[in-house]
Each structure stands twice: as structure tokens, then as C-alpha cells.
Design a protein around this motif. Sequence first.
Motif, PDB file in Angstrom:
ATOM      1  N   THR A 509     -13.516   9.148   0.139  1.00 10.10           N
ATOM      2  CA  THR A 509     -14.085   7.353  -0.716  1.00 10.10           C
ATOM      3  C   THR A 509     -12.783   7.620  -2.271  1.00 10.10           C
ATOM      4  O   THR A 509     -12.246   8.221  -2.302  1.00 10.10           O
ATOM      5  CB  THR A 509     -15.690   7.834  -1.953  1.00 10.10           C
ATOM      6  OG1 THR A 509     -15.950   7.977  -1.392  1.00 10.10           O
ATOM      7  CG2 THR A 509     -15.127   6.782  -3.579  1.00 10.10           C
ATOM      8  N   GLN A 510     -11.616   6.410  -2.173  1.00 10.69           N
ATOM      9  CA  GLN A 510     -10.745   6.305  -2.916  1.00 10.69           C
ATOM     10  C   GLN A 510     -10.775   5.612  -3.522  1.00 10.69           C
ATOM     11  O   GLN A 510     -11.722   4.994  -3.809  1.00 10.69           O
ATOM     12  CB  GLN A 510      -9.541   5.313  -1.581  1.00 10.69           C
ATOM     13  CG  GLN A 510      -8.159   5.819  -2.346  1.00 10.69           C
ATOM     14  CD  GLN A 510      -6.938   4.731  -1.629  1.00 10.69           C
ATOM     15  OE1 GLN A 510      -7.249   4.122  -0.646  1.00 10.69           O
ATOM     16  NE2 GLN A 510      -5.677   4.680  -2.035  1.00 10.69           N
ATOM     17  N   THR A 511     -10.359   6.185  -4.938  1.00  9.21           N
ATOM     18  CA  THR A 511     -10.330   5.710  -6.418  1.00  9.21           C
ATOM     19  C   THR A 511      -8.725   5.301  -6.475  1.00  9.21           C
ATOM     20  O   THR A 511      -7.984   5.462  -6.217  1.00  9.21           O
ATOM     21  CB  THR A 511     -10.613   6.295  -7.410  1.00  9.21           C
ATOM     22  OG1 THR A 511      -9.454   7.546  -7.908  1.00  9.21           O
ATOM     23  CG2 THR A 511     -11.792   7.557  -7.375  1.00  9.21           C
ATOM     24  N   LEU A 512      -8.658   3.752  -7.439  1.00  7.65           N
ATOM     25  CA  LEU A 512      -7.236   3.564  -8.038  1.00  7.65           C
ATOM     26  C   LEU A 512      -7.882   2.926  -9.538  1.00  7.65           C
ATOM     27  O   LEU A 512      -8.684   2.531  -9.963  1.00  7.65           O
ATOM     28  CB  LEU A 512      -6.649   2.115  -7.208  1.00  7.65           C
ATOM     29  CG  LEU A 512      -5.303   1.720  -7.592  1.00  7.65           C
ATOM     30  CD1 LEU A 512      -4.765   2.889  -7.120  1.00  7.65           C
ATOM     31  CD2 LEU A 512      -5.617   0.107  -7.476  1.00  7.65           C
ATOM     32  N   GLU A 513      -6.812   4.068  -9.954  1.00 10.77           N
ATOM     33  CA  GLU A 513      -7.823   4.038 -11.963  1.00 10.77           C
ATOM     34  C   GLU A 513      -5.822   4.405 -12.313  1.00 10.77           C
ATOM     35  O   GLU A 513      -5.247   5.108 -12.918  1.00 10.77           O
ATOM     36  CB  GLU A 513      -7.814   5.757 -12.345  1.00 10.77           C
ATOM     37  CG  GLU A 513      -9.254   6.450 -11.219  1.00 10.77           C
ATOM     38  CD  GLU A 513      -9.421   7.540 -10.973  1.00 10.77           C
ATOM     39  OE1 GLU A 513      -8.873   8.346 -12.904  1.00 10.77           O
ATOM     40  OE2 GLU A 513      -9.802   8.589 -10.284  1.00 10.77           O
ATOM     41  N   PRO A 514      -5.547   2.759 -12.948  1.00 13.62           N
ATOM     42  CA  PRO A 514      -4.267   2.351 -13.238  1.00 13.62           C
ATOM     43  C   PRO A 514      -5.306   2.494 -15.452  1.00 13.62           C
ATOM     44  O   PRO A 514      -6.226   2.801 -15.356  1.00 13.62           O
ATOM     45  CB  PRO A 514      -5.132   0.643 -13.483  1.00 13.62           C
ATOM     46  CG  PRO A 514      -5.891   0.907 -12.984  1.00 13.62           C
ATOM     47  CD  PRO A 514      -6.178   1.375 -12.644  1.00 13.62           C
ATOM     48  N   ARG A 515      -4.306   3.162 -15.756  1.00 10.92           N
ATOM     49  CA  ARG A 515      -4.428   3.713 -17.440  1.00 10.92           C
ATOM     50  C   ARG A 515      -3.565   3.189 -18.298  1.00 10.92           C
ATOM     51  O   ARG A 515      -2.004   3.171 -17.625  1.00 10.92           O
ATOM     52  CB  ARG A 515      -4.390   4.719 -17.636  1.00 10.92           C
ATOM     53  CG  ARG A 515      -4.847   5.567 -19.385  1.00 10.92           C
ATOM     54  CD  ARG A 515      -4.821   6.230 -19.494  1.00 10.92           C
ATOM     55  NE  ARG A 515      -5.611   7.030 -20.668  1.00 10.92           N
ATOM     56  CZ  ARG A 515      -4.869   8.459 -21.139  1.00 10.92           C
ATOM     57  NH1 ARG A 515      -5.455   9.147 -20.744  1.00 10.92           N
ATOM     58  NH2 ARG A 515      -5.525   8.882 -22.139  1.00 10.92           N
ATOM     59  N   MET A 564       2.487   4.074 -19.135  1.00 11.26           N
ATOM     60  CA  MET A 564       1.646   3.456 -18.032  1.00 11.26           C
ATOM     61  C   MET A 564       1.559   4.114 -16.746  1.00 11.26           C
ATOM     62  O   MET A 564       2.237   5.191 -16.917  1.00 11.26           O
ATOM     63  CB  MET A 564       2.586   2.438 -17.338  1.00 11.26           C
ATOM     64  CG  MET A 564       2.656   1.092 -18.255  1.00 11.26           C
ATOM     65  SD  MET A 564       4.141  -0.083 -17.001  1.00 11.26           S
ATOM     66  CE  MET A 564       5.319   0.784 -17.200  1.00 11.26           C
ATOM     67  N   ALA A 565       0.303   4.750 -16.521  1.00  8.60           N
ATOM     68  CA  ALA A 565       0.234   5.539 -15.807  1.00  8.60           C
ATOM     69  C   ALA A 565      -0.741   4.770 -14.416  1.00  8.60           C
ATOM     70  O   ALA A 565      -1.701   3.940 -14.689  1.00  8.60           O
ATOM     71  CB  ALA A 565      -0.802   6.389 -16.384  1.00  8.60           C
ATOM     72  N   LEU A 566      -0.392   5.406 -13.448  1.00 10.15           N
ATOM     73  CA  LEU A 566      -1.624   4.895 -12.343  1.00 10.15           C
ATOM     74  C   LEU A 566      -2.112   6.480 -11.310  1.00 10.15           C
ATOM     75  O   LEU A 566      -1.201   7.196 -10.780  1.00 10.15           O
ATOM     76  CB  LEU A 566      -0.912   4.185 -11.422  1.00 10.15           C
ATOM     77  CG  LEU A 566      -1.805   3.591  -9.801  1.00 10.15           C
ATOM     78  CD1 LEU A 566      -3.050   3.114 -10.568  1.00 10.15           C
ATOM     79  CD2 LEU A 566      -1.032   3.012  -9.111  1.00 10.15           C
ATOM     80  N   ASN A 567      -3.007   6.627 -10.828  1.00 12.07           N
ATOM     81  CA  ASN A 567      -4.229   7.301 -10.185  1.00 12.07           C
ATOM     82  C   ASN A 567      -4.245   6.545  -9.176  1.00 12.07           C
ATOM     83  O   ASN A 567      -5.369   6.009  -9.533  1.00 12.07           O
ATOM     84  CB  ASN A 567      -4.564   8.407 -11.013  1.00 12.07           C
ATOM     85  CG  ASN A 567      -3.758   9.381 -11.850  1.00 12.07           C
ATOM     86  OD1 ASN A 567      -2.331   9.667 -12.001  1.00 12.07           O
ATOM     87  ND2 ASN A 567      -4.386   9.500 -13.487  1.00 12.07           N
ATOM     88  N   THR A 568      -4.755   7.776  -7.982  1.00 14.24           N
ATOM     89  CA  THR A 568      -5.170   7.731  -6.544  1.00 14.24           C
ATOM     90  C   THR A 568      -5.954   8.677  -7.024  1.00 14.24           C
ATOM     91  O   THR A 568      -4.573   9.469  -6.483  1.00 14.24           O
ATOM     92  CB  THR A 568      -4.677   6.668  -5.879  1.00 14.24           C
ATOM     93  OG1 THR A 568      -5.243   6.215  -4.481  1.00 14.24           O
ATOM     94  CG2 THR A 568      -3.351   7.348  -4.945  1.00 14.24           C
TER      95      THR A 568
END
Length: 791
Positions: A509-515, A564-568
Motif C-alpha cells: 500500500t503506497q501513501t502520498l502525504e502532502p503537508r 511545504m512537505a511531501l512524504n510517501t
Amino acid sequence: MVRWLILSALGVAGVVHAQGSQDSATQATPAAPKLTTAPRLESGLRMDTRLRMRNIPEDDISAFTEADDIQGDPTSELTMTGNAQVRRHDGVIKGDRIHYEHATGDVDIQGNARLMRDGTLITGPSARMNINTYSGEIEQPNFWVGSTGATARAEHADLFSKSQMRLTTVTYSGCPCDKPSWYIKADTVDLDFDENEGVARNGVLYFKDVPILASPYLTFPVRKERKSGFLMPTYGSSSKSGLDISIPYYFNLAPNYDLTLTPRYLGKRGMQLGGEARYLGQSYHGFLQGTYLPNDRQADMDRYMYRWAHWQLLGNGFYADWDIAGVSDDNYYRDMSTLGLNQASTTYVTKRGRVGWSSSYWQTYAQVLKYRTLQDPDAPLAPPYDMEPELVLKGARYNWLGGFDTEWDTQAVRFRRALFEGQRLGPEGDRLTTYPTIAYPIVRPGWYITPKVGAHYTQYQTDWYRSDWNNLGGLDQYHRSASRTVPIFSVDAGMTFERDTTLFGKASTQTLEPRLYYLRVPYRKQDNLPVYDTSLADFSYEQAFQENIYTGWDRISNANQLTMALNTRWLDANTGFERLSLGVAQRLYFEDQRVTLPGETPRENVRSDFLVGASAALTDTLSTDLAAQYDPYDNRWSRGLVSARWSPQRLTTLALAYRYQRDPLPDQIYSPRGQNQVSLGVQWPFTNRWYGVGRVDYSMRRDESQGESPRITQAIAGLEYKGDCCWTGRVVYQRYAVAANDTNTAIFFQLELTGLGSLGTDPMKLLNRSIPGYQSVTPPTPAGTTFEGYE
């Protein structure tokens, strides 16, 4: 086979059936009590409320007998022959022939005597004893203590009670092996299970049939619990102190407090006495430590160290605690560092006392905190400010009035500073800060947004010292009384997306988490405010979402910025285990920095460095981590950490790490110092018994102004040998920096004897701290079970 159940008048009530073979008689004692009539259950059994455990006098405990042949009267004397046994709820006696007297409880066992009680098994050719008092004697006994696995052989044993016995001409070992690697031979051994003590007189400790320690009086535990007595001595050698030998003595004064005294001989310095006391009560706990070395031969002075830490609950939400420490001189830890523990890096010792109160929504405390700086002449430090006193009031209420989160932090401190090189480093004074905030988190499946607003107020009463501030522009602009009020507004928002995918061929399962995090803090002139406990914070992923670029509140930087942050992440679809994680963050500035610390150059860039992070479990045995800070303006890395760890099997690990931090600019006096270091930690099996351990930290920094050049800051090398049974040997070498231009070298040995203890200095804390993934070659002792007391 004949079985008898002999019941006393106060024995366990119940229906008695005596069962035997076809050619045996069946009897029940006439003394068996009558059952009270009770309702019949569906199973055909009847209930009796008296059928329960209770304290029964020793003379009235029921006994169950069994043998191939039983002769006699069960109410007086019985002679049992062939697989004979007498069984009670607290023990079992077996033998080829048993003569049992019911009135006195005397038992005479001939042939293959076997006694079992509380997990302790005793065997021998014959025995005489009293089953009520468990007193008697056994010829040529063999012992097995179930709670520890200890064994013993003797020519004769006298049993005095259920818990006390004496063995004559005995060989004892706590090693549960057919051929113990260590054992104690003694003329006599007294065992007291209630006191958890074994005493061997004229005892000799043998290891691999070689005597290594002899004493007219040796004590050892017979259960897993603590007991008073000498602990295993420690020994080694270091370049600072020479030969180092300690012989601690442990006092098990009570279940809730104890004391350890440690005489320690230092070859180059003299005799030191150390101690540690621990205590625990229903509403308090704490410990005291201390050492004293009169007339250190190298330093030509008395050396000492002390520490007292205490925590106390006073009731109704009130509490108190203190932690008071002190040393005789600045070089104490550098000279007296315990082998294997790098206490030489200790920079400050503190004295702190606090009284406080807390409830569901409020907490407050008052404390005094004082520092003593242990100065290194080659790298002097400015001492931190003492807090004399500090008063704190905090309040918080969450999900209040339909979802609001409120917090209020208030602090009042009087800052004082010790003299540094004979001068008073200013400023000194009082500071009051108060910061109420209110937030309204909106959390929904897959997203959240949290607006927050607060107002930070600070009031100063300051004493300035001209000699320290003239070079910053004179003292005309600095006033005794000053204040500052700064509103702070922020919005934190994020989302989480998921999709099914694969990674390395496995369902994931892949997540994409912008903040996004927006912060607005208006500019307030603060150049005329003192700096007590504030410095420039390291720029990190966590700090990128903070309200201030400084640690502490003496400076609150103006801000109009967006982070700005982006995690996956890739998660295993079946277990949820995180296989791979990637993240990146950057901050955009919409105005220049105008608030600075004294001597700091303000930032003018419109973008921050990039923060990049990644971690991956590439296989079940190989994992990697990466964290980096990249400067897009100068096109270079400002900070980086790259590490990898490979653990293909138990007792095997290889860890490699590289740490880099760019040297600060000459005018950035509040920035952390640079770093350029490679670290390697390893635990590796050479054979199924020999293991190597090691750690090397190599600094590649070169700083002419500080006299720094590339060098090894720490080196550890060791060998471990796992013996065939119940023993492990270790030898470890350590070299580490104790000051900017000074090192200490130490070598120490350890012989670990399972069930007895360890001879030598214990390096386990050093190895666990220094080698990522280190595992002890000694298997952990399995936990005991409730079945230890049964055959």
C-alpha cells in the motif's frame, strides 16, 4: 498397585475413593468427614463450599500413599514396597521401600530416595526424615534446584527444616549442564532458601577444573532474588589511572532499599571508596551515589563525586523532586571515568530542586537550577545561566466548547551566571513570559486543517555589564526595563492518499502525504533585549514546522513563510511493515529576516535549504537511512547522514554511517560546529564460538584555528568467546577522547559464569551503546513457569 488417601480431621473435605488392582484391598480412613448435602449438578458432582484452599497446620495435612505393596494400618504405621511414594500438596517422597509413621510423620526411605519440594529435587540411596518438619538426613545426596537450575553433590546432607539444610563435602554449581564448566568445592555448604543464601566454608571456585578463587567463606544466592554479599570483582587498566580493581559488596537491607559499597584501587592514584544506595516507598523513590579518594597521588588533592536524586508525591496533586550533584574538580570525570563508560564527556553537573502541583488541566512548579561547568583548558566554555528561581504555570484544555484546543504557558525566571575567567558575563536579570494560544483542529478522514493563534508577551528587568556589550554598539540602547508583545498565527494542513501497488514484487500500500504549514509573525525590534537561554536551532524536518527559528524565547523571529512537505511510504499489504519511506520539505520566505541574535547575519534568501529524507528495508536483513540538507543557492550540501545496517543472522551485524555538517560562517557564532565523521560498528562470528566486536569513529575535520586535524575520536575492539556451557569470555580495548587534546586508553576483561556472575569489568553497556544491533552471545535466561514445582 495400591493407593491410600490418609485424611486428618482438618483435612480437605470430599468424597474418598481408594482404588487398587484386582488383588489389592480398598480402604478409606474412618476419620474422613461427612459431606454436607448439596444440590446435584448436571455432571453428577456435588458442590461443597468447604472445598477450598485454606491454611492447615502441618500435623493435619492429608497424605497420599502409593506402592506395589502396602502393609500396615493407615492410621498408625505403613510399610510400602516397590515404587513407593508419599505425596502431600507441598511435596513428594519416593523410594524402593518406605516405612511411614502417620502419628509422628517419620519416614525411612531405602533405595532410590527421591524428595521433591518447591521445585527442589534431592536424590540419594537412602534417607530418613520427618514429613511434617522436613528435618532429617540423606546419604550421598544429589540436588537440583528448579528455580535456578543449580546442582550439588555431597557425601551427606542434614535437613533442618523446609528451607534450611547443611551439605558436607560438597560440590556445587549453578550451571545446569551434565559437565558444569564451573563449580565450587567446599567442606560444608549451608543453604537457606528463605534467606536466599548459600554459605560455603573453605570453598574453592573452579573453572574448567582449574582453581581460580579460594576463600574460607563464600556466599552465593540460591534463588533468583537478590541477596547480600560480595559481588564479582571488576578489573582492568587505563592510561589515566593504571591498574583498576573494584570489589563491590551488596547489602540487601530490605525489599525496598539496598546499598552497594565499592572499594576501588587505582594504581596511579590510590584507594577510592564508592557507594550507591537505592530506596523505594509507596510515594517516593530515589538513589544516592558518591565516591571519595583521599590524596590522589597524581593530582595531589582529595577527589570526590556525589549525587542525590529523589522523587516524592505529597498528595492532592503536589509533588517534589531534586537532583543534586557535585565533583571536587573540573577534571574528575576525565581522570576517573569508569572503564567502558565514557563519562569523560560530562560537561556540566547540576543542582536542581523543584516543588510542583498538577491536575487535569493545570500544572505549576517552582524550581532552582544551578550549573557547574567542567572546563577543558584547551576548549573553554561560557557557563550557562543559573535559574534562581524558575516559576512555571501551564494550562491546557482540549476539545473544549465544541472542538477548541487551548494552551497557556507562563514562566518567570531570575537568571544569574557564575564568573568566567574572573569576569562577569552579562547580562543578568529577570524575565517573565506568557503565551496563551487557541486552535481549532478540523480532522476528517483523509485530511486535516488546524488554524492556531496566540500572543507572546515578555517582560525583562536587566542588569547590563559594559565590558561584555561595548563591542556590540555600546550600552545606550539597552535599558533596565523592556517588554515585547508578538502575535503568532499559523495554519497546519495535510492530506493522506492511498493506493494498492507492489514493491519488489510484493503487494503493498503506497501513501502520498502532502503537508502545508503557514506561519505569520510580525516584526518587533528586539536588539535591546538580553539573551539568556536562546540559540539558533538546527534546521531540520521537525524544526521546519515550529513557530520560531530559535530555541528559547529571547528572540522571536519575524515570519511570513510557508513550509511545504511531501512524504510517501510503501507498507506491506499483509503486515503493515514499512518497507520504504521518502520525504522532502522546503520553506518559502515572503519577507527577509530582521530579528537576529548578537553577531548573527540575517538570512536574505527567499527559499530555505531542501530537507530530504529516506529510509528503506531493502531486504529482511538490510536497511538504510538517509537524511540531508541541500543549499540550492550555493549548490552544496549543508548537512547529511547516510547509514546502512546489515544483520544477516543472529549475533551478526555490520553498521556504517557517515555524518557531515558544514562549518558555520565566521560570523555565525550561534551555529553548531561542523562535523565530518565516518563510523563503523561490527559484530561478526569467526566460528560458532569466537565473535569479534568493534567500533571506529574517524573525524575528518581539519580546523587550523582550533588545532583540529583528522583523527580517531573513539576506537573499540574486542573478542568474545562463547563457552561450551555456562560461560563466556570477553576482552575489550577502548580508546576515546577525554578532552580536546587528550585521550584515555583502557583494556578490560570479563569472565561471565552463568548462575554465578561475572569476573572483571562488564562491557555490555559500552557494546550495546556503541554497536547498532549488538546482541549478547549469552542466551537470555528463560522465564520461570508455574510448573517448576512439579515432577
